[in-house]
Motif scaffolding. Sequence first.
Motif, PDB file in Angstrom:
ATOM      1  N   GLU A 257      84.386 110.429  43.664  1.00 47.19           N
ATOM      2  CA  GLU A 257      85.483 111.089  44.513  1.00 47.19           C
ATOM      3  C   GLU A 257      84.908 111.453  45.811  1.00 47.19           C
ATOM      4  O   GLU A 257      85.351 111.604  46.942  1.00 47.19           O
ATOM      5  N   LYS A 258      83.835 112.224  45.534  1.00 47.84           N
ATOM      6  CA  LYS A 258      83.100 112.875  46.966  1.00 47.84           C
ATOM      7  C   LYS A 258      81.403 112.730  46.780  1.00 47.84           C
ATOM      8  O   LYS A 258      81.076 112.573  45.450  1.00 47.84           O
TER       9      LYS A 258
ATOM     10  N   GLN B  61      76.805 108.629  46.557  1.00 50.57           N
ATOM     11  CA  GLN B  61      78.226 108.597  46.317  1.00 50.57           C
ATOM     12  C   GLN B  61      78.328 106.994  45.627  1.00 50.57           C
ATOM     13  O   GLN B  61      78.503 105.944  46.253  1.00 50.57           O
TER      14      GLN B  61
END
Length: 482
Positions: free
Chosen positions: A143-144, A264
């Motif tokens: 997600e991040k 990521q």
Amino acid sequence: MRIFRTAAAVLILDGLALAGGAEKNAAAPTFNHDIAPILYANCANCHRPGQVAPFSLLTYQDAAKRAKQIAAITQARVMPPWKATPGYGNFLDARLLTDAQIAAIRDWAAHGAPEGDAAEKPAPPKFADGWLAGEPDRVFKMEKPYSLPAEGPDQFRCFVIPLNAEKDEYVKAVEFRPGNRRIVHHAILFMDTTGEARKRQTSPGEGYPCVGGPGLDITGSLGGWAPGAQPAVARGGVAHTIRKGADLVLQIHYHLDGKPEEDQSSVGLQFSQTPPAKGLTLYVLGNEHIDIPAGDAHYVVKASGILPMDVEAMAIFPHAHYLCKEMKVDAHLPDGSVVPMIWIKDWDFNWQGAYRYASPVKLPKGTRLEMTYTYDNSAANPRNPSNPPREVIFGEETTNEMAFAFVSMALPSPDDVSEFRRGTRAELIASMLEEGVPQGLGPRAAPLQLLLNAFDTNHNGKIDPEERPALVQYLMKRGAQK
Ligand code: HEC
């Protein structure tokens, strides 16, 4: 509640000595003619700029200045990293040098690492940048970005990614793509249908530290990744099923590289519209009774389990922490033959992963899987996380130990999965009663005693092989009613 015995096993460590007997008259191997092709095919996917290995091995200069070290480390089979003993289980994508390749590197180093004729120099290897298995249907990304410091110990972190499946979905191909190849050492892909993993994060997308495993009941796995790994494409009528509402739990091992970094990573999935012909399940062979005295250099943990139906083993994933030295798993077939599953003689927690069989290993109903793991909790073990050594028990922390072999198994049909699970539980209980009700179970002993009373027809205080089938059948029926 698992079977536990101790026995002696022998630890074999390859010597690091360099053989000095290279023949004087034989033409010495050269980098351009002999060595570069070996390094390009077996080392460069990690040892090139921007990848996880600490230095590049692409040019003559890169390799020549480390010739002796490369010779020693390939002779000891430390590099390329591949822990499975050759000849003990036949695996896909095995990273193994042949004896002839190892000898060539040894002779090259012993002759002063000559460069050779420039005309013979092979073209540097090309590495694909895109998705190796083709465009995924959907990409799931952390997600991040996760930030890592420049220095410090390796980190093991679990990231939770919702898969948002509204119904069961079938996966044809799984491809992990590291966000930052300089620091992603390896990754393991779990699935969680319990919602437990989400709860472990302090905020969504943050992940949580997880050294030993994801810290929850594993409801499934989508395999693993290490540099150079090929994407896992479904074969033999088997496919992973993503259950409605399941989360993907990415366990990533980071190896810090001296600069602050971010990662990521993502996972690309290709889906199949048709349900798989066969069932797929994860069989857990393991033992949680671990209590290693401080200083014990040779502690043995065993476990065994009986398969309740015909299966095909697709992959095996041995797991322990830092003290484990040697792991061996064998399958004892009902006809008396023994099928070697895996043998790791120098377990290294930093190089764990899934080993996929080159072709599925057929294991008939009644096969007994046996594992023997050996641990060294002495001060002489350089990987011992405690100095001085201390008593080590089962658990998830780095200073705890584990003893598991997860075996991914194909079943005749997807409908067999629940019966298989009931069957393995029933066999486990029957095995516990082979020597009577185990000591030290406290209140858990009473229901076992009742079972023993009912099925120990010759009243010798234990379940004999003749009494076992009736007990197993009863337990399976009872399991089906629940
Ligand atoms: C899958 C990735 C990968 C492959 C393939 C690989 N290496 Fe490595 N290598 C590493 C990593 C990562 C390290 C850093 C130490 C570690 O993490 O174990 C390393 C470390 C080394 C070291 C230093 C060891 C030390 O003790 O400091 C040498 C020498 C080496 N590799 C040589 C090779 C050679 C030669 C090959 C091919 C025959 C090879 N490696 C293949 C990833 C790889």
